[in-house]
Write an enzyme that holds these catalytic residues in place. Structure first.
Site: not given
Length: 337
Positions: A127, A152
């Site tokens: 990501s 995350y």
């Protein structure tokens, strides 16, 4: 070719499965079908994959060690695309354990399955959030990414480190793809485009964080899918020029790579909202709010390494991408404006 795709009923996983099946691959898709968002949307995606003769679906959680060991033992997979993960920066502030179970424990099971069963290449989702508060634009895979701002992001950085260990120790080719704000048809309901469209259609205010002072490298899902499949076909190889004296965060002596996949053309959030308004023929009521915890103001992908190694760069404009999303949204939800 026998390919395992995890997160097959998810937004990106669905598109990847569909494209692989259309080119004649034999795809096993797994998904735990959790209720992080509307399960009926996942079921609808899955219903479009099931008619393909080359598709097999298994309901399974990648964090289930024994089930994953059995799947790999019997599957004879040549390549693996790992897209299963607990997604979302903001949700990681609410339910951190979900990220450890899926993104760390689950990813360990993927790596072990690949290691022990002769998988030739593992491609996995990372990501753009790994860049944290980096203010050097555009974000380059050669930048240091040791300061994530959410669990995350930390879990995705951990995936890259774990993959490197397996590439180094077991000569397992791995490629991590840092996705930049993916959007498009069949998208997740917790993402900005879906939230904005849904609110405008239903005459509700949209929440505009950081008072609208965001710039995002929005990337259309078809471009992400093409990038995934191209890198899957381009097996990671060792870099003989890598030096331990001045190690490069973007490459390695091992068969390990990370790439950015983004449009390389950041868009102001307010322009993004305007494009949605134009497609819907309505003006949004806006509620301006401060920056969300764990979020970053801007993202901007440097895709030079992707171009150099894979000869690919996303090119779909935001205007075209939003047009295609809104058309899908209207059809799927039977919206008349």
């Amino acid at each position: 070719m026998k390919i395992l795709v995890t997160g097959a009923a998810g937004f990106i996983g669905f598109h990847v499965c569909k494209q692989l099946l259309e080119r004649g691959e034999e795809v096993t898709g797994i998904d735990n079908m959790n209720d992080y968002y509307d399960v009926s949307l996942k079921e609808a995606r899955l219903s479009m994959l099931l008619p393909y003769a080359g598709f097999r679906f298994v309901r399974m959680d990648i964090a289930d060690r024994s089930a994953m060991e059995e799947l790999f033992r019997t599957g004879e997979f040549e390549k693996v695309v790992n897209l299963a993960a607990q997604a979302g920066v903001r949700y990681s502030l609410i339910n951190p354990h979900a990220y450890i179970e899926s993104n760390i424990v689950g990813f360990t099971n993927i790596l072990e399955g690949c290691r022990h069963n002769g998988v030739k290449h593992l491609v996995y989702a990372s990501s753009s959030s790994v860049y944290g508060a980096n203010e050097t634009m555009p974000f380059s895979v050669h930048d240091n990414v040791d300061h994530p701002l959410s669990l995350y992001a930390a879990s995705k950085k951990a995936n890259e480190l774990m993959a490197h260990t397996y590439s180094h120790l077991y000569n397992l080719p791995t490629t991590g793809l840092r996705f930049f704000t993916v959007y498009g048809p069949w998208g997740r309901p917790d993402m900005a485009l879906f939230l904005f469209t849904d609110a405008i259609v239903n005459n509700k205010p949209i929440k505009v964080f950081n008072f609208g002072k965001h710039r995002r490298d929005f990337t259309f899902v078809d471009d992400i899918t093409e990038g995934i499949i191209r890198t899957l076909d381009h097996t990671a190889e060792p870099n003989p020029e890598w030096s331990g004296l001045k190690p490069d965060p973007g490459t390695s002596r091992a068969p390990w790579r990370v790439y950015n996949i983004g449009n390389s053309s950041p868009v102001d959030l307010m322009d993004y909202i305007k494009a949605i308004e134009d497609q819907l023929g309505r003006t949004a009521e806006k509620e301006y709010l401060p920056l969300q915890p764990g979020d970053v103001p801007d993202t901007y992908a440097d895709v030079d390494q992707l171009m150099q190694d894979v000869n690919y760069k996303p090119e779909t404009t935001v205007q075209e991408g939003i047009k295609r999303f809104v058309a899908w949204y209207k059809e799927y939800y039977k919206v008349q404006l």
